[in-house]
Design a protein around this motif. Sequence first.
Motif, PDB file in Angstrom:
ATOM      1  N   THR A 197     -21.258 -10.771 -30.160  1.00 17.79           N
ATOM      2  CA  THR A 197     -22.130  -9.657 -29.630  1.00 17.79           C
ATOM      3  C   THR A 197     -23.086  -8.955 -30.647  1.00 17.79           C
ATOM      4  O   THR A 197     -24.042  -8.348 -30.090  1.00 17.79           O
ATOM      5  CB  THR A 197     -20.726  -8.400 -29.495  1.00 17.79           C
ATOM      6  OG1 THR A 197     -20.117  -8.487 -31.026  1.00 17.79           O
ATOM      7  CG2 THR A 197     -19.750  -9.012 -28.728  1.00 17.79           C
ATOM      8  N   LYS A 201     -26.813  -8.305 -29.148  1.00 22.20           N
ATOM      9  CA  LYS A 201     -27.294  -6.927 -29.158  1.00 22.20           C
ATOM     10  C   LYS A 201     -28.644  -6.845 -29.505  1.00 22.20           C
ATOM     11  O   LYS A 201     -29.542  -5.821 -29.541  1.00 22.20           O
ATOM     12  CB  LYS A 201     -26.492  -5.650 -29.955  1.00 22.20           C
ATOM     13  CG  LYS A 201     -25.204  -5.721 -29.075  1.00 22.20           C
ATOM     14  CD  LYS A 201     -24.264  -4.554 -29.808  1.00 22.20           C
ATOM     15  CE  LYS A 201     -23.993  -4.745 -31.056  1.00 22.20           C
ATOM     16  NZ  LYS A 201     -23.057  -3.690 -31.933  1.00 22.20           N
ATOM     17  N   ASP A 208     -24.229  -2.358 -26.646  1.00 19.12           N
ATOM     18  CA  ASP A 208     -22.935  -2.551 -26.838  1.00 19.12           C
ATOM     19  C   ASP A 208     -22.288  -3.100 -25.313  1.00 19.12           C
ATOM     20  O   ASP A 208     -21.248  -3.995 -25.517  1.00 19.12           O
ATOM     21  CB  ASP A 208     -22.086  -1.503 -27.268  1.00 19.12           C
ATOM     22  CG  ASP A 208     -22.506  -0.976 -28.751  1.00 19.12           C
ATOM     23  OD1 ASP A 208     -22.995  -1.998 -29.792  1.00 19.12           O
ATOM     24  OD2 ASP A 208     -22.474  -0.077 -29.431  1.00 19.12           O
ATOM     25  N   TYR A 209     -22.518  -2.149 -24.181  1.00 17.17           N
ATOM     26  CA  TYR A 209     -21.722  -2.513 -23.076  1.00 17.17           C
ATOM     27  C   TYR A 209     -22.287  -3.960 -22.619  1.00 17.17           C
ATOM     28  O   TYR A 209     -21.384  -4.569 -22.167  1.00 17.17           O
ATOM     29  CB  TYR A 209     -22.451  -1.410 -22.146  1.00 17.17           C
ATOM     30  CG  TYR A 209     -21.855  -1.580 -20.571  1.00 17.17           C
ATOM     31  CD1 TYR A 209     -20.612  -1.477 -20.383  1.00 17.17           C
ATOM     32  CD2 TYR A 209     -22.757  -2.103 -19.716  1.00 17.17           C
ATOM     33  CE1 TYR A 209     -20.358  -1.620 -19.046  1.00 17.17           C
ATOM     34  CE2 TYR A 209     -22.244  -2.435 -18.424  1.00 17.17           C
ATOM     35  CZ  TYR A 209     -20.934  -2.215 -18.043  1.00 17.17           C
ATOM     36  OH  TYR A 209     -20.179  -2.314 -16.593  1.00 17.17           O
ATOM     37  N   TYR A 210     -23.445  -4.253 -22.393  1.00 18.16           N
ATOM     38  CA  TYR A 210     -23.681  -5.594 -21.872  1.00 18.16           C
ATOM     39  C   TYR A 210     -23.324  -6.715 -22.699  1.00 18.16           C
ATOM     40  O   TYR A 210     -23.173  -7.789 -22.317  1.00 18.16           O
ATOM     41  CB  TYR A 210     -25.317  -5.385 -21.506  1.00 18.16           C
ATOM     42  CG  TYR A 210     -25.693  -4.766 -20.415  1.00 18.16           C
ATOM     43  CD1 TYR A 210     -25.363  -5.101 -19.055  1.00 18.16           C
ATOM     44  CD2 TYR A 210     -26.625  -3.786 -20.317  1.00 18.16           C
ATOM     45  CE1 TYR A 210     -25.375  -4.221 -17.953  1.00 18.16           C
ATOM     46  CE2 TYR A 210     -26.880  -3.052 -19.158  1.00 18.16           C
ATOM     47  CZ  TYR A 210     -26.361  -3.513 -17.953  1.00 18.16           C
ATOM     48  OH  TYR A 210     -26.530  -2.560 -17.118  1.00 18.16           O
ATOM     49  N   MET A 212     -20.687  -6.951 -24.779  1.00 20.03           N
ATOM     50  CA  MET A 212     -19.294  -7.008 -24.433  1.00 20.03           C
ATOM     51  C   MET A 212     -18.969  -7.719 -22.824  1.00 20.03           C
ATOM     52  O   MET A 212     -18.161  -8.546 -22.857  1.00 20.03           O
ATOM     53  CB  MET A 212     -18.497  -5.850 -24.293  1.00 20.03           C
ATOM     54  CG  MET A 212     -18.428  -5.070 -25.979  1.00 20.03           C
ATOM     55  SD  MET A 212     -17.645  -6.095 -26.928  1.00 20.03           S
ATOM     56  CE  MET A 212     -16.061  -6.366 -26.121  1.00 20.03           C
ATOM     57  N   ARG A 213     -19.879  -7.276 -22.126  1.00 15.49           N
ATOM     58  CA  ARG A 213     -19.622  -7.942 -20.613  1.00 15.49           C
ATOM     59  C   ARG A 213     -19.974  -9.455 -20.755  1.00 15.49           C
ATOM     60  O   ARG A 213     -19.435 -10.320 -19.866  1.00 15.49           O
ATOM     61  CB  ARG A 213     -20.468  -7.102 -19.656  1.00 15.49           C
ATOM     62  CG  ARG A 213     -20.097  -5.843 -19.383  1.00 15.49           C
ATOM     63  CD  ARG A 213     -18.734  -5.625 -18.856  1.00 15.49           C
ATOM     64  NE  ARG A 213     -18.510  -6.414 -17.562  1.00 15.49           N
ATOM     65  CZ  ARG A 213     -18.705  -6.113 -16.257  1.00 15.49           C
ATOM     66  NH1 ARG A 213     -19.146  -4.919 -16.095  1.00 15.49           N
ATOM     67  NH2 ARG A 213     -18.499  -6.722 -15.238  1.00 15.49           N
TER      68      ARG A 213
END
Length: 313
Positions: A197, A201, A208-210, A212-213
């Motif tokens: 991650t 980033k 952070d969101y994408y 983790m996805r």
Amino acid sequence: MKFLRRFNSSDRDAAIVLALVIIVSLVLFPHLSEQDKGVPSSRFQVQRVQGDNNCQSSTVNCQLFKFDPNTATESQLLSLGLSQREVRNILKYRARGGRYRVKEDFARVYGLTLEKYRQLEPYIAIKPQIMAADVIKREKNNPPPSSLSPHPSSLSSHPSSLSPHPSSLNPQPSAVGLRASRKLRYGETVDINSADTAMLKRIPGIGDYYAMRIVELRKRKQVFSSPEELLAIRNFPETALTYMTASQDFPAIYINCWSQKQLASHPLLNYTQARDIISLRRLTGPITSATDLAALPSFSPALIEKITPLLRF
């Protein structure tokens, strides 16, 4: 008089005294009221002087001058026309470690009226102060170029985490460093099949969101055939695909020698599959072929086909 004769002497005397008191009160009360309206008492005047915070009032002796609310003394704040309560609130705020960084922060002083703040605003002069925590945080997020390794292999623990083509790497020292906070430049790429991650980033448009996805989707799919598969994520930024590659060059799997932790760290295997491999080895002994994995529920035929060329017995 006949009416008074009905009462005894003591009652008549009380009635006469009461009547005299009423008559005297009616005569003197208007005169005393006019005096009270025209000449205020000294105690009332003192209370008015103490409660007036307007420096333009002739009853208050205050001065306006440049002051820093972070360092001004109690006597200086009082001389500006601030009340005892307002000064006490300022000192308590500073004692707790509070600091006024801009003029607007001073407007939050409890009890300070808008009129008084407008009057003092031109005289507020906050001296800039460099806070140690801000400097350390800035240095941590923006390390000097000399602290970054110029060797491309330091970009990831896995050689396929970045595009192996030399043209995709910026030769400048500032272009490398796995944990550097800066975003990738045009031409730099990240292997979405092995990047964590923190590395994801660094891609422009990925937070952070994408990140983790992407990792969650990779756990379900095991491996990405192309970056375009990430468009299955809702509202995924298509411009980020320019900085991504999906390498199929994976390291070998020493299925009979590796521990559960080593197996789970492989890009194509997860914790459940590594656990099932260890259990199978304990029950049947060393694994001799990829067909032995077909008995494990966590291994699909597609996954077995992908890892077959990588297995080392």
